[in-house]
Write a protein that holds these residues in place. Structure first.
Motif, PDB file in Angstrom:
ATOM      1  N   LEU A 151      10.976  26.606  19.196  1.00  0.00           N
ATOM      2  CA  LEU A 151      11.164  25.976  20.499  1.00  0.00           C
ATOM      3  C   LEU A 151      12.205  24.863  20.452  1.00  0.00           C
ATOM      4  CD1 LEU A 151       7.437  25.741  21.684  1.00  0.00           C
ATOM      5  CD2 LEU A 151       9.137  27.479  22.269  1.00  0.00           C
ATOM      6  N   GLY A 152      12.766  24.642  19.265  1.00  0.00           N
ATOM      7  CA  GLY A 152      13.773  23.603  19.132  1.00  0.00           C
ATOM      8  C   GLY A 152      13.200  22.230  18.907  1.00  0.00           C
ATOM      9  N   ILE A 153      11.921  22.143  18.554  1.00  0.00           N
ATOM     10  CA  ILE A 153      11.271  20.858  18.305  1.00  0.00           C
ATOM     11  C   ILE A 153      11.182  20.678  16.792  1.00  0.00           C
ATOM     12  CG2 ILE A 153       9.226  19.447  18.679  1.00  0.00           C
ATOM     13  CD1 ILE A 153       8.636  21.166  21.130  1.00  0.00           C
ATOM     14  N   ALA A 154      12.053  19.831  16.272  1.00  0.00           N
ATOM     15  CA  ALA A 154      12.123  19.647  14.831  1.00  0.00           C
ATOM     16  C   ALA A 154      11.019  18.713  14.348  1.00  0.00           C
ATOM     17  CB  ALA A 154      13.488  19.092  14.444  1.00  0.00           C
ATOM     18  N   GLY A 155      10.446  19.048  13.200  1.00  0.00           N
ATOM     19  CA  GLY A 155       9.438  18.201  12.599  1.00  0.00           C
ATOM     20  C   GLY A 155      10.090  17.156  11.705  1.00  0.00           C
ATOM     21  N   PRO A 156       9.310  16.431  10.944  1.00  0.00           N
ATOM     22  CA  PRO A 156       7.858  16.592  10.812  1.00  0.00           C
ATOM     23  C   PRO A 156       7.090  15.990  11.989  1.00  0.00           C
ATOM     24  CG  PRO A 156       8.609  14.783   9.448  1.00  0.00           C
ATOM     25  CD  PRO A 156       9.844  15.403  10.016  1.00  0.00           C
ATOM     26  N   VAL A 157       5.872  16.500  12.184  1.00  0.00           N
ATOM     27  CA  VAL A 157       5.000  16.057  13.265  1.00  0.00           C
ATOM     28  C   VAL A 157       3.860  15.231  12.673  1.00  0.00           C
ATOM     29  CG1 VAL A 157       3.480  16.781  15.141  1.00  0.00           C
ATOM     30  CG2 VAL A 157       5.529  18.115  14.623  1.00  0.00           C
ATOM     31  N   ASP A 158       3.651  14.054  13.244  1.00  0.00           N
ATOM     32  CA  ASP A 158       2.479  13.241  12.910  1.00  0.00           C
ATOM     33  C   ASP A 158       1.582  13.192  14.140  1.00  0.00           C
ATOM     34  OD1 ASP A 158       3.563  12.770  10.441  1.00  0.00           O
ATOM     35  OD2 ASP A 158       4.320  10.772  10.937  1.00  0.00           O
ATOM     36  N   MET A 159       0.280  13.293  13.935  1.00  0.00           N
ATOM     37  CA  MET A 159      -0.646  13.366  15.071  1.00  0.00           C
ATOM     38  C   MET A 159      -1.956  12.664  14.714  1.00  0.00           C
ATOM     39  SD  MET A 159      -3.628  15.083  16.094  1.00  0.00           S
ATOM     40  CE  MET A 159      -3.695  16.510  15.016  1.00  0.00           C
ATOM     41  N   SER A 160      -2.542  12.021  15.701  1.00  0.00           N
ATOM     42  CA  SER A 160      -3.887  11.458  15.548  1.00  0.00           C
ATOM     43  C   SER A 160      -4.590  11.497  16.893  1.00  0.00           C
ATOM     44  CB  SER A 160      -3.841  10.016  15.021  1.00  0.00           C
ATOM     45  OG  SER A 160      -3.268   9.141  15.974  1.00  0.00           O
ATOM     46  N   ASP A 196     -10.140   8.970  23.703  1.00  0.00           N
ATOM     47  CA  ASP A 196      -9.830   7.549  23.554  1.00  0.00           C
ATOM     48  C   ASP A 196      -8.392   7.325  23.114  1.00  0.00           C
ATOM     49  OD1 ASP A 196     -12.443   6.844  24.214  1.00  0.00           O
ATOM     50  OD2 ASP A 196     -13.126   7.039  22.146  1.00  0.00           O
ATOM     51  N   ARG A 197      -7.884   8.269  22.334  1.00  0.00           N
ATOM     52  CA  ARG A 197      -6.525   8.068  21.807  1.00  0.00           C
ATOM     53  C   ARG A 197      -5.953   9.410  21.364  1.00  0.00           C
ATOM     54  NH1 ARG A 197      -2.974   4.845  18.664  1.00  0.00           N
ATOM     55  NH2 ARG A 197      -2.289   5.872  16.740  1.00  0.00           N
ATOM     56  N   PHE A 198      -4.744   9.690  21.787  1.00  0.00           N
ATOM     57  CA  PHE A 198      -3.986  10.819  21.272  1.00  0.00           C
ATOM     58  C   PHE A 198      -2.544  10.380  21.126  1.00  0.00           C
ATOM     59  CE2 PHE A 198      -1.034  14.317  22.129  1.00  0.00           C
ATOM     60  CZ  PHE A 198      -1.337  15.151  21.054  1.00  0.00           C
ATOM     61  N   VAL A 199      -1.982  10.549  19.938  1.00  0.00           N
ATOM     62  CA  VAL A 199      -0.582  10.208  19.676  1.00  0.00           C
ATOM     63  C   VAL A 199       0.016  11.332  18.848  1.00  0.00           C
ATOM     64  CG1 VAL A 199       1.040   8.599  18.618  1.00  0.00           C
ATOM     65  CG2 VAL A 199      -1.024   7.729  19.712  1.00  0.00           C
ATOM     66  N   MET A 200       1.172  11.848  19.292  1.00  0.00           N
ATOM     67  CA  MET A 200       1.910  12.830  18.522  1.00  0.00           C
ATOM     68  C   MET A 200       3.378  12.430  18.522  1.00  0.00           C
ATOM     69  SD  MET A 200       2.221  16.992  18.899  1.00  0.00           S
ATOM     70  CE  MET A 200       3.430  16.960  20.231  1.00  0.00           C
ATOM     71  N   THR A 201       3.981  12.401  17.341  1.00  0.00           N
ATOM     72  CA  THR A 201       5.369  11.977  17.230  1.00  0.00           C
ATOM     73  C   THR A 201       6.156  12.956  16.360  1.00  0.00           C
ATOM     74  OG1 THR A 201       4.948  10.582  15.285  1.00  0.00           O
ATOM     75  CG2 THR A 201       4.739   9.547  17.448  1.00  0.00           C
ATOM     76  N   THR A 202       7.418  13.129  16.717  1.00  0.00           N
ATOM     77  CA  THR A 202       8.410  13.811  15.892  1.00  0.00           C
ATOM     78  C   THR A 202       9.587  12.836  15.785  1.00  0.00           C
ATOM     79  OG1 THR A 202       9.724  14.847  17.643  1.00  0.00           O
ATOM     80  CG2 THR A 202       7.676  15.968  16.995  1.00  0.00           C
ATOM     81  N   PRO A 203      10.609  13.157  15.022  1.00  0.00           N
ATOM     82  CA  PRO A 203      11.746  12.235  14.960  1.00  0.00           C
ATOM     83  C   PRO A 203      12.379  11.938  16.323  1.00  0.00           C
ATOM     84  CG  PRO A 203      11.863  13.767  13.123  1.00  0.00           C
ATOM     85  CD  PRO A 203      10.737  14.225  14.003  1.00  0.00           C
ATOM     86  N   GLU A 204      12.215  12.840  17.316  1.00  0.00           N
ATOM     87  CA  GLU A 204      12.888  12.656  18.598  1.00  0.00           C
ATOM     88  C   GLU A 204      11.942  12.536  19.786  1.00  0.00           C
ATOM     89  OE1 GLU A 204      15.465  15.990  18.885  1.00  0.00           O
ATOM     90  OE2 GLU A 204      16.866  15.272  17.359  1.00  0.00           O
ATOM     91  N   PHE A 260       5.264   9.739  27.706  1.00  0.00           N
ATOM     92  CA  PHE A 260       6.298  10.535  27.046  1.00  0.00           C
ATOM     93  C   PHE A 260       7.464   9.645  26.655  1.00  0.00           C
ATOM     94  CE2 PHE A 260       4.398  14.274  29.107  1.00  0.00           C
ATOM     95  CZ  PHE A 260       4.529  15.235  28.106  1.00  0.00           C
ATOM     96  N   SER A 261       7.997   9.906  25.486  1.00  0.00           N
ATOM     97  CA  SER A 261       9.306   9.394  25.112  1.00  0.00           C
ATOM     98  C   SER A 261      10.134  10.600  24.688  1.00  0.00           C
ATOM     99  CB  SER A 261       9.216   8.396  23.954  1.00  0.00           C
ATOM    100  OG  SER A 261      10.508   7.960  23.565  1.00  0.00           O
ATOM    101  N   GLY A 262      11.299  10.787  25.322  1.00  0.00           N
ATOM    102  CA  GLY A 262      12.110  11.967  25.060  1.00  0.00           C
ATOM    103  C   GLY A 262      11.725  13.139  25.926  1.00  0.00           C
ATOM    104  N   LEU A 263      11.194  12.867  27.138  1.00  0.00           N
ATOM    105  CA  LEU A 263      10.740  13.939  28.022  1.00  0.00           C
ATOM    106  C   LEU A 263      11.894  14.845  28.449  1.00  0.00           C
ATOM    107  CD1 LEU A 263       8.578  15.327  29.710  1.00  0.00           C
ATOM    108  CD2 LEU A 263       8.948  13.613  31.497  1.00  0.00           C
ATOM    109  N   ARG A 284       8.542   3.362  21.249  1.00  0.00           N
ATOM    110  CA  ARG A 284       9.779   3.885  21.814  1.00  0.00           C
ATOM    111  C   ARG A 284       9.737   3.764  23.343  1.00  0.00           C
ATOM    112  NH1 ARG A 284      10.103   9.667  18.511  1.00  0.00           N
ATOM    113  NH2 ARG A 284       8.972   8.957  16.660  1.00  0.00           N
ATOM    114  N   LYS A 285      10.882   3.625  23.959  1.00  0.00           N
ATOM    115  CA  LYS A 285      10.944   3.558  25.412  1.00  0.00           C
ATOM    116  C   LYS A 285      10.569   4.911  26.008  1.00  0.00           C
ATOM    117  CE  LYS A 285      14.427  -0.074  25.862  1.00  0.00           C
ATOM    118  NZ  LYS A 285      15.762  -0.437  26.413  1.00  0.00           N
TER     119      LYS A 285
END
Length: 364
Positions: free
Chosen positions: A222-231, A264-272, A297-300, A336-337
């Motif tokens: 899908l063009g979404i480069a990792g790595p992915v961190d999630m909690s 209560d909390r969901f966070v998922m990040t990639t480099p972008e 969202f950041s990078g929507l 991130r903004k």
């Protein structure tokens, strides 16, 4: 022969000392014999408890098997060693999981706390579709704590360097890109007692999960480069029934019990890209969604463009999502903004703030 002075002295101090030493040796021997008897008795009882637990699991639709089983660990713990362990689920989406071997350990003073480690690789078979997957890891550890009746109270999974791939990739010499991999994945769940104010309510579950260094072939496509961190972490009420069952049946039973899911909390990040969320949700008796969700969202815009290019979303929808980003509330997402949206669900109607924007079909 003339007796020495020490032989003539009736108060020779070496004799009482030797008696004390002999007494200590005998005491140690008796304690060792007694401890051995206690361990053997406890080991036999542990074997019976294991058999009873396997029988209870089978009645709930989880069939555990062990090609060869033996119990060791004397003197201070129990070690259950199992060759070719397997688990087959029935009643929902049928799955069979097998591994090379497993070892479960419990200390003799805490037999209700069990820690198990599994030897890779594993084979996962979807019995409904016939698809077969393989799994490998550097360390896979499960931990569980039960009450006096044997009912699980806490359960954790921790996997280091897990990889999921087509089973063919496990053949020696074969090379294939993993479908999913990570540096670390963990999942924790514990029972929570029903609130006193909710007489007759079912117990709930607190949950927490995390992943670091995740890579996915699907996301890469899908063009979404990792790595992915999630909690993520939260709570699901009225979730005491953990038997395997079809998703629609589980959701229907959960709605009938008045269950509420809290994120209560969901966070998922990639480099972008960065996403966070929190909120609550429940289902009506007709399967329609009620609740609220705050989504950041950041990078929507970048995400929308990539999903558009991959054909995941219709081309005419991409500019609409971009326009919605303009009405979002400025915020920071994992430093991130970005923008955040207050979403509401009322009897299946999705609202962005006070404005209805769509209808979500019933979930069962």
């Amino acid at each position: 022969m003339t007796a020495t002075p020490s032989d003539r002295n009736p108060s020779n101090p070496s004799r009482p000392a030797s008696r004390v030493l002999i007494g200590l040796v005998l005491l140690v021997i008796l304690l060792a014999i007694g401890w051995s008897a206690v361990w053997v008795y406890a080991a036999n009882r542990a074997e019976r408890e294991i058999d009873a637990w396997v029988a209870r699991e089978a009645r709930l639709g989880r069939i555990w098997n062990c090609g060869e089983r033996n119990l060791a660990g004397f003197p201070f713990r129990f070690e259950l060693r199992c060759r070719a362990p397997s688990l087959e689920t029935r009643g929902g989406d049928p799955v069979r999981i097998s591994a090379v071997s497993a070892q479960a350990v419990a200390q003799i003073w805490a037999p209700n706390h069990i820690v198990a480690e599994f030897t890779p690789p594993a084979r996962v078979e979807d019995l409904a579709t016939g698809r077969v997957y393989g799994g490998t890891w550097s360390l896979l550890q499960l931990s569980g704590v039960g009450d006096l009746s044997g009912r699980p109270q806490r359960f954790s999974v921790q996997a280091h360097d897990p990889k999921v791939q087509d089973a063919a990739a496990l053949t020696p010499g074969a090379e294939a890109r993993p479908l999913l991999s990570a540096k670390l994945f963990e999942f924790h769940v514990r029972r929570t007692a029903a609130a006193a104010a909710s007489a007759g309510a079912l117990d709930g579950l607190d949950y927490a999960s995390g992943m670091t260094g995740g890579e996915s072939a699907l996301l890469a496509a899908l063009g979404i480069a990792g790595p992915v961190d999630m909690s993520l972490q939260g709570n699901i009420s009225a979730a005491a029934d953990l038997r395997p069952m079809p998703v629609a049946q589980r959701l229907r039973a959960w709605a009938a019990a008045g269950g509420v899911a809290r994120l209560d909390r969901f966070v998922m990040t990639t480099p972008e890209i960065a996403i966070n969320a929190d909120g609550t949700g429940s289902l009506t008796q007709q399967g329609r969604l009620n609740g609220n969700l705050t989504l950041g969202f950041s990078g929507l815009n970048e995400l929308t463009q990539r999903l558009d290019r991959a054909g995941v979303i219709p081309s005419e929808l991409a500019p609409i999502i971009g326009a919605l980003a303009l009405v979002g509330k400025p915020t920071t997402v994992d430093g991130r903004k970005g923008v955040s949206f207050a979403l509401g669900f009322r009897d299946g109607t999705l609202r962005l703030g006070p404005v209805p924007v769509g209808v979500i079909p019933p979930l069962f």
